[in-house]
Design a protein around this motif. Sequence first.
Motif, PDB file in Angstrom:
ATOM      1  N   SER A 165     -27.592  -6.869   7.521  1.00 50.22           N
ATOM      2  CA  SER A 165     -26.280  -7.472   7.749  1.00 50.22           C
ATOM      3  C   SER A 165     -25.226  -6.400   8.012  1.00 50.22           C
ATOM      4  CB  SER A 165     -25.865  -8.319   6.542  1.00 50.22           C
ATOM      5  OG  SER A 165     -26.703  -9.453   6.460  1.00 50.22           O
ATOM      6  N   LEU A 166     -24.265  -6.792   8.827  1.00 48.13           N
ATOM      7  CA  LEU A 166     -23.225  -5.859   9.284  1.00 48.13           C
ATOM      8  C   LEU A 166     -21.853  -6.336   8.812  1.00 48.13           C
ATOM      9  CD1 LEU A 166     -22.344  -3.554  11.433  1.00 48.13           C
ATOM     10  CD2 LEU A 166     -22.007  -5.476  12.995  1.00 48.13           C
ATOM     11  N   ARG A 167     -21.138  -5.492   8.103  1.00 49.71           N
ATOM     12  CA  ARG A 167     -19.726  -5.768   7.835  1.00 49.71           C
ATOM     13  C   ARG A 167     -19.014  -5.420   9.116  1.00 49.71           C
ATOM     14  NH1 ARG A 167     -15.380  -6.877   5.564  1.00 49.71           N
ATOM     15  NH2 ARG A 167     -14.128  -5.839   3.960  1.00 49.71           N
ATOM     16  N   ARG A 168     -18.389  -6.437   9.727  1.00 48.83           N
ATOM     17  CA  ARG A 168     -17.781  -6.242  11.039  1.00 48.83           C
ATOM     18  C   ARG A 168     -16.622  -5.245  10.981  1.00 48.83           C
ATOM     19  NH1 ARG A 168     -17.089 -12.387  13.243  1.00 48.83           N
ATOM     20  NH2 ARG A 168     -18.791 -12.313  14.728  1.00 48.83           N
ATOM     21  N   PRO A 169     -16.401  -4.532  12.063  1.00 49.85           N
ATOM     22  CA  PRO A 169     -15.368  -3.491  12.067  1.00 49.85           C
ATOM     23  C   PRO A 169     -13.968  -4.050  11.816  1.00 49.85           C
ATOM     24  CG  PRO A 169     -16.576  -3.548  14.175  1.00 49.85           C
ATOM     25  CD  PRO A 169     -17.134  -4.623  13.333  1.00 49.85           C
ATOM     26  N   PHE A 170     -13.211  -3.346  11.015  1.00 46.15           N
ATOM     27  CA  PHE A 170     -11.820  -3.725  10.741  1.00 46.15           C
ATOM     28  C   PHE A 170     -11.064  -2.474  10.341  1.00 46.15           C
ATOM     29  CE2 PHE A 170     -11.522  -3.235   6.135  1.00 46.15           C
ATOM     30  CZ  PHE A 170     -12.869  -3.171   5.779  1.00 46.15           C
ATOM     31  N   TYR A 171      -9.754  -2.558  10.364  1.00 45.77           N
ATOM     32  CA  TYR A 171      -8.924  -1.484   9.800  1.00 45.77           C
ATOM     33  C   TYR A 171      -7.871  -2.093   8.890  1.00 45.77           C
ATOM     34  CZ  TYR A 171      -5.731  -2.591  13.755  1.00 45.77           C
ATOM     35  OH  TYR A 171      -4.908  -3.219  14.653  1.00 45.77           O
ATOM     36  N   SER A 172      -7.259  -1.259   8.059  1.00 46.12           N
ATOM     37  CA  SER A 172      -6.305  -1.745   7.064  1.00 46.12           C
ATOM     38  C   SER A 172      -4.990  -0.995   7.172  1.00 46.12           C
ATOM     39  CB  SER A 172      -6.849  -1.550   5.649  1.00 46.12           C
ATOM     40  OG  SER A 172      -7.830  -2.497   5.355  1.00 46.12           O
ATOM     41  N   ASN A 173      -3.944  -1.604   6.640  1.00 45.81           N
ATOM     42  CA  ASN A 173      -2.639  -0.955   6.651  1.00 45.81           C
ATOM     43  C   ASN A 173      -2.453   0.011   5.480  1.00 45.81           C
ATOM     44  OD1 ASN A 173      -2.605  -3.178   4.914  1.00 45.81           O
ATOM     45  ND2 ASN A 173      -0.372  -3.320   4.978  1.00 45.81           N
ATOM     46  N   ALA A 174      -3.536   0.362   4.813  1.00 46.56           N
ATOM     47  CA  ALA A 174      -3.467   1.277   3.676  1.00 46.56           C
ATOM     48  C   ALA A 174      -4.840   1.925   3.525  1.00 46.56           C
ATOM     49  CB  ALA A 174      -3.089   0.519   2.413  1.00 46.56           C
ATOM     50  N   PRO A 175      -4.898   3.106   2.904  1.00 47.60           N
ATOM     51  CA  PRO A 175      -6.188   3.766   2.756  1.00 47.60           C
ATOM     52  C   PRO A 175      -7.093   3.036   1.759  1.00 47.60           C
ATOM     53  CG  PRO A 175      -4.468   5.026   1.652  1.00 47.60           C
ATOM     54  CD  PRO A 175      -3.787   3.917   2.377  1.00 47.60           C
ATOM     55  N   GLN A 176      -8.383   3.159   1.978  1.00 44.23           N
ATOM     56  CA  GLN A 176      -9.353   2.554   1.078  1.00 44.23           C
ATOM     57  C   GLN A 176     -10.256   3.613   0.466  1.00 44.23           C
ATOM     58  OE1 GLN A 176     -11.744  -1.112   2.328  1.00 44.23           O
ATOM     59  NE2 GLN A 176     -10.800  -0.401   4.216  1.00 44.23           N
ATOM     60  N   GLU A 177     -10.628   3.378  -0.776  1.00 47.96           N
ATOM     61  CA  GLU A 177     -11.659   4.187  -1.418  1.00 47.96           C
ATOM     62  C   GLU A 177     -12.752   3.205  -1.817  1.00 47.96           C
ATOM     63  OE1 GLU A 177     -11.558   7.968  -4.488  1.00 47.96           O
ATOM     64  OE2 GLU A 177     -10.586   6.126  -5.122  1.00 47.96           O
ATOM     65  N   ILE A 178     -13.962   3.425  -1.281  1.00 48.19           N
ATOM     66  CA  ILE A 178     -15.050   2.473  -1.494  1.00 48.19           C
ATOM     67  C   ILE A 178     -16.118   3.122  -2.362  1.00 48.19           C
ATOM     68  CG2 ILE A 178     -16.883   1.182  -0.333  1.00 48.19           C
ATOM     69  CD1 ILE A 178     -15.040   0.999   2.112  1.00 48.19           C
ATOM     70  N   PHE A 179     -16.570   2.404  -3.380  1.00 52.04           N
ATOM     71  CA  PHE A 179     -17.682   2.893  -4.205  1.00 52.04           C
ATOM     72  C   PHE A 179     -18.900   2.002  -3.965  1.00 52.04           C
ATOM     73  CE2 PHE A 179     -20.267   2.796  -8.081  1.00 52.04           C
ATOM     74  CZ  PHE A 179     -20.565   4.150  -8.198  1.00 52.04           C
ATOM     75  N   ILE A 180     -20.027   2.643  -3.692  1.00 50.38           N
ATOM     76  CA  ILE A 180     -21.257   1.878  -3.452  1.00 50.38           C
ATOM     77  C   ILE A 180     -21.956   1.639  -4.784  1.00 50.38           C
ATOM     78  CG2 ILE A 180     -23.464   1.829  -2.242  1.00 50.38           C
ATOM     79  CD1 ILE A 180     -21.035   1.758  -0.374  1.00 50.38           C
ATOM     80  N   GLN A 181     -21.828   0.430  -5.267  1.00 51.54           N
ATOM     81  CA  GLN A 181     -22.416   0.106  -6.562  1.00 51.54           C
ATOM     82  C   GLN A 181     -23.931  -0.006  -6.448  1.00 51.54           C
ATOM     83  OE1 GLN A 181     -20.823  -3.466  -8.321  1.00 51.54           O
ATOM     84  NE2 GLN A 181     -22.089  -3.297 -10.152  1.00 51.54           N
ATOM     85  N   ASP A 195       4.779  -3.817   4.118  1.00 53.75           N
ATOM     86  CA  ASP A 195       5.023  -4.171   2.719  1.00 53.75           C
ATOM     87  C   ASP A 195       3.723  -4.103   1.913  1.00 53.75           C
ATOM     88  OD1 ASP A 195       3.646  -6.599   3.152  1.00 53.75           O
ATOM     89  OD2 ASP A 195       5.480  -7.539   3.869  1.00 53.75           O
ATOM     90  N   GLN A 196       3.799  -4.549   0.660  1.00 54.58           N
ATOM     91  CA  GLN A 196       2.700  -4.331  -0.274  1.00 54.58           C
ATOM     92  C   GLN A 196       1.503  -5.265  -0.088  1.00 54.58           C
ATOM     93  OE1 GLN A 196       2.462  -2.347  -3.452  1.00 54.58           O
ATOM     94  NE2 GLN A 196       3.740  -0.978  -2.238  1.00 54.58           N
ATOM     95  N   MET A 197       1.541  -6.148   0.879  1.00 57.09           N
ATOM     96  CA  MET A 197       0.434  -7.082   1.040  1.00 57.09           C
ATOM     97  C   MET A 197      -0.743  -6.397   1.748  1.00 57.09           C
ATOM     98  SD  MET A 197      -0.799 -10.020   0.479  1.00 57.09           S
ATOM     99  CE  MET A 197       0.653 -10.552  -0.439  1.00 57.09           C
ATOM    100  N   PRO A 198      -1.955  -6.481   1.169  1.00 56.04           N
ATOM    101  CA  PRO A 198      -3.104  -5.883   1.866  1.00 56.04           C
ATOM    102  C   PRO A 198      -3.435  -6.672   3.128  1.00 56.04           C
ATOM    103  CG  PRO A 198      -3.841  -7.010  -0.132  1.00 56.04           C
ATOM    104  CD  PRO A 198      -2.342  -7.067  -0.124  1.00 56.04           C
ATOM    105  N   ARG A 199      -3.668  -5.970   4.207  1.00 55.70           N
ATOM    106  CA  ARG A 199      -3.974  -6.615   5.492  1.00 55.70           C
ATOM    107  C   ARG A 199      -5.244  -6.018   6.068  1.00 55.70           C
ATOM    108  NH1 ARG A 199       1.442  -6.172   5.138  1.00 55.70           N
ATOM    109  NH2 ARG A 199       2.674  -7.985   5.781  1.00 55.70           N
ATOM    110  N   ARG A 200      -6.146  -6.886   6.514  1.00 56.98           N
ATOM    111  CA  ARG A 200      -7.330  -6.429   7.242  1.00 56.98           C
ATOM    112  C   ARG A 200      -7.154  -6.867   8.673  1.00 56.98           C
ATOM    113  NH1 ARG A 200      -8.635  -3.480   3.064  1.00 56.98           N
ATOM    114  NH2 ARG A 200     -10.021  -4.381   1.508  1.00 56.98           N
ATOM    115  N   PHE A 201      -7.270  -5.943   9.587  1.00 57.57           N
ATOM    116  CA  PHE A 201      -7.214  -6.270  11.008  1.00 57.57           C
ATOM    117  C   PHE A 201      -8.650  -6.257  11.527  1.00 57.57           C
ATOM    118  CE2 PHE A 201      -2.603  -5.866  11.884  1.00 57.57           C
ATOM    119  CZ  PHE A 201      -2.174  -5.219  10.737  1.00 57.57           C
TER     120      PHE A 201
END
Lengths: 498, 498, 498
Positions: A79-95, A176-182
């Motif tokens: 499965s593929l998480r489709r490409p997106f970008y965000s208006n803020a940096p992300q830190e992802i941890f692979i559980q 503003d402070q709302m998380p956005r995924r494009f």
Amino acid sequence: MANKLLALSLSLCFLLFGGCLALREQPQQNECQLERLNALEPDNRVESEGGMIETWNPNNRQFRCAGVALSRATLKRNSLRRPFYSNAPQEIFIQQGNGYFGMVFPGCPETFEEPQESQQGEGRRFRDRHQKVNRFREGDIIAVPTGVVFWMYNDQETPVIAISLTDMGSSQNQLDQMPRRFYLSGNHEQEFLRYQKQQVKGREEQDNEGNNIFSGFKRDFLEDALNVNRHIVDRLQGKNEDEEKGAIVKVEGGLSIMSPPERQPRHHSGSRQEEDEERWQPRPHKSRREQEQEDDEKHGRPHHKGGSRWQDNGLEETICTARLHQNIGSSSSPDIYNPQAGRIKTITSLDLPVLNWIQLSAEHGSLHKNAMFVPHYNLNANSILYALKGRAWIQVVNCNGNTVFNGELEAGRALIVPQNFAVAAKSLSDRFTYVAFKTNDNAAIARLAGTSSTLSGMPVDVIAATFNMQRNEARQVKSNNPFKFLVPPRESERRAAA
Amino acid sequence: MANKLLALSLSLCFLLFGGCLALREQPQQNECQLERLNALEPDNRVESEGGMIETWNPNNRQFRCAGVALSRATLKRNSLRRPFYSNAPQEIFIQQGNGYFGMVFPGCPETFEEPQESQQGEGRRFRDRHQKVNRFREGDIIAVPTGVVFWMYNDQETPVIAISLTDMGSSQNQLDQMPRRFYLSGNHEQEFLRYQKQQVKGREEQDNEGNNIFSGFKRDFLEDALNVNRHIVDRLQGKNEDEEKGAIVKVEGGLSIMSPPERQPRHHSGSRQEEDEERWQPRPHKSRREQEQEDDEKHGRPHHKGGSRWQDNGLEETICTARLHQNIGSSSSPDIYNPQAGRIKTITSLDLPVLNWIQLSAEHGSLHKNAMFVPHYNLNANSILYALKGRAWIQVVNCNGNTVFNGELEAGRALIVPQNFAVAAKSLSDRFTYVAFKTNDNAAIARLAGTSSTLSGMPVDVIAATFNMQRNEARQVKSNNPFKFLVPPRESERRAAA
Amino acid sequence: MANKLLALSLSLCFLLFGGCLALREQPQQNECQLERLNALEPDNRVESEGGMIETWNPNNRQFRCAGVALSRATLKRNSLRRPFYSNAPQEIFIQQGNGYFGMVFPGCPETFEEPQESQQGEGRRFRDRHQKVNRFREGDIIAVPTGVVFWMYNDQETPVIAISLTDMGSSQNQLDQMPRRFYLSGNHEQEFLRYQKQQVKGREEQDNEGNNIFSGFKRDFLEDALNVNRHIVDRLQGKNEDEEKGAIVKVEGGLSIMSPPERQPRHHSGSRQEEDEERWQPRPHKSRREQEQEDDEKHGRPHHKGGSRWQDNGLEETICTARLHQNIGSSSSPDIYNPQAGRIKTITSLDLPVLNWIQLSAEHGSLHKNAMFVPHYNLNANSILYALKGRAWIQVVNCNGNTVFNGELEAGRALIVPQNFAVAAKSLSDRFTYVAFKTNDNAAIARLAGTSSTLSGMPVDVIAATFNMQRNEARQVKSNNPFKFLVPPRESERRAAA
């Protein structure tokens, strides 16, 4: 030594960065006057054909105080998480799980190129080329800068579980402070949109035709811009696509991803067995620098290059080839270790320089049953604690001396520990494991007990006067506990547990 | 020359720090549309057994506009301000008195060690060691970074009076704008808590059992973490302690604080006489660098090392041994001096590099009767003006040309002059003395009158056209006043005063 | 190559500045949840005797989201924009005309000095000296730091039109988000005051006597501070001045401004003809560095000195002589060029280092009829698009896939494109020309179509799976459009237009 590391990190940032300014937006008035914290679960789940995304409510006061948003993506096999970008940096941890991820940096060259003599299967003649694709594995931290397109793919049997912290308070976010995924594709709502709608309930809502960033453009604009036909534009705009397909899509037959020649060249088919990590070998023609780095990573040696190695780099060896992930999981070499108590591994911008860009760091820890993490506080960061395995008893205290949290944190829940609030933990499971996201690229803690703690830094007479006790008692406070971070269970507890 | 200094500071920060970004949180919408400023007194006083702490209301609109909190601590003889840390950096000015202060930097070594052959008195065998303890004196500026534990002690007859500015708008503060003190000990409310309660009046209030950060932890957590008994834990938690004891405690018989060998080795007893400052001599085995620095300080030579000397330092010579205070009082060598008008001494991160970390600076000035500080504005900082002695007539003008303040500022009161507002002062006392805290580590002012002022920087024709005056008048505007900062009283006034 | 430039800018800032942190204040909660954008015109106009100032309402939600204020000044011949400073940095684009501007940096020396042997005319004996005066021309970007006094003058027949962006969200602004102009002279309201009054309607209003920063001081303060008589003080305070005179004043007979000797020495009289730009020649005794720089500017070579050349500078060659303007207009050498589509020129802190200080950059573009700017988004900045000539059809898409703007942008109107929102444009005129102000000194865009776009950065299989299309179609998406930024009109359209 952990002590040295802390000093190192503080010193360097003092020298180099004018004192580790966190450069974050502050929460609104009163947002952090928290008298009660809660261990929070995700409150929403969006199913996709290839997995699901769970989100914590970013309007929750604790999240607003910390200025962050949290989500958890689960990717099934192929499965593929489709490409997106965000208006803020992300830190992802692979559980959990392994797979591939890619980011697209505007202006960087496409450095992965298919060979001239194209392979026959599937009738391909077209010679593909694209930016670097990376392999991730359980325990990895991945740094995704603001506005950079990100995708990930699970080619293994084990589902991939990825915890993502989005730092809305980052100065990279000018909205503003709302998380956005494009999203670049699909016909599904971005996962945080529902909270935005909650906030502006009164306002009339617009009907979306697509939901991705191509869907908002008129068809002929895209035909001209991409020089493709109407049918392809419909695909880009997610026209007629089922909304249920969602942000994570199944890839029939699996994705074929270019990989370095040392790996057995193959197209992942649905039936392949769990991949052997050992197959990842450096290419013979790899540059010495890359070779060294991968060797280091394998042997768990930390990199402290803070720019020095970079100085003789050309441009394309800088951001375009910057390391974007690093392992801090249980198989990595810990920074703090006590065989009877547990282990802690931290990752700062000294380990992974790209973290300096996104101004985040992280910590991974594992505690044995009844072992404690001594009372401490985060000097220069908020900490978002997420329990990976087992459960622990956590206490958090605010500036008024009030217990704002006193309870269990169990696997799958998150607890926000605001800057300067005191916190201590005791494992209730054989192995309590957690990851803590920190809103500073050189997050530092101050310990309130044990060797080299804040108390040991003060003269014994000051301690005695401060706490209204005898010098003899003050001496005990300073030196009775010989441990610095992790305190093993008492003899009796250990015997009971055995 | 002051001119050169300003240019230097601007140039360096332009080169080194990308232009002296102030990196502060902005006030909320409209907070700075101030049509009337007031010279403010503290509006609350908390008495302790060893002194008192007075606070200005941080919810006052002027303080909210500047993003700062102000307080004043008075320590009687042999009294200790108990250790605490804050969620924002502090800049402390010692208005009166001498004593010791300590800070505890996490990860830094304990560099003050008692000798092996322990002294006999009081039956001590335990060899204490702790982080550096510093001596402060009247006129000192002390920089306290966010989250760093700070304590101070008065071993002299004269009460110590310390004015503390806490910069809530600092980007180091990731919490909201409320000032918070985290006390390590005691059973008293932190001094700013009452304002926080005012703000959230509606909310139900929780009963505190302790008020310090240990009091919120459960007893057995602390027993395990510190490996001490129940009785000691009670002391740590401030159990049964009288709330009246407060944040400043009396030390019976005085504190014994380790001091360099050149000083007469002694344990301060309650009866010792006023200490001779001259006794502070560098240790013979001190490093050359420290030696030089202390010599410099004695001779009033400024340090402009901006990192250059640091480059050959090891780690422990950086933040762990950074200079944390410097004198700008009347006995220091002034930067601006006119025997008929007065003196001004500024301290920026070029003088005291740790100020770059906390992004604050300060100015100390003294004006003779009827002498003026020319109209000027703060280019890149808010200025918090606190009158130490005497009184002055101050005028402040906003962007609409309105007089937002026109009155006396007398000793003990504070006036906030927001960024870019124009201000001028004239002393009404024989010696009006003030300290101004500035919310930028390289605060610069632009003068509106006198040599090298803003007006002199423009062509005489532009002045004439701008003010609709003759060239001859424009020339007078540019050059009539030969003074740059301080204008002595007119002949007639001087004679009258004599 | 534009690609290289983007990579360069990202890489350098990553290395040097810790990742191009934008260091801006974020808008309040929800301010950027924009479902509808508008192409905005100025909503107020203040006439002056020498021209007028038009302003866009800074309380408009789109401006509040972007944290900026916009205004447009028109200066008639021989008119002077009176000196003022702002609480935030400004980036000014000269839409039309030529003239002089000056800034006054506190602490910098007056480097323009009249010769000893003074000229006879007008009976002047006084030897004037002042800070550097610069000549601007159409297409220039001028950077004005916070708090620095700025004036400009039109000595030509053609009216000067200057578009000014004030970045209220800049971290250099420590006041609230309201734009403030502090005028040194005159008796007129600062142009943004009316919006401030709107906001605080309820509050009682104070009567101004002056409106400039001198007018708020008491007369005798100024007499003493400047050592001038009452009459001159009245002039400074704008007493008795007609409010209609305004911020831009007519200069009878024109201003006499000192200029380098190579230019024909002259006092601009009202009757002089359109100035020949070629007259601006470097002085023979100019330093080699200045010579090189001006040569570069003439030949359109970019400077990438990022500090290296500066290292051997003394102090006065740094900020005091920093280049403050650069041309990006149609006569400058473009960065992106396609004779059939148009041209784009960008200016970042790598071109004009002072932009690093004010954390802004800009882009100037020109599109032929039916040519497109491919869909793209601003990675790290808000973009304030102002149409200079002609009209274009613009589409903007938000994170929900909604079309938030789909319409014409015609000359004189402004459109705000928030960070990460996708945007595309197609020219409807023979030559659509625009300037875009960007709230980051190294603003970068990511393109969503064409060669080296975000799509080309991903493996063809990922594209296929993402958009649910055939590999063959994915290949077309990646490679059909051979253009990077500007797409020429189709053959048919070009023929129709011809």
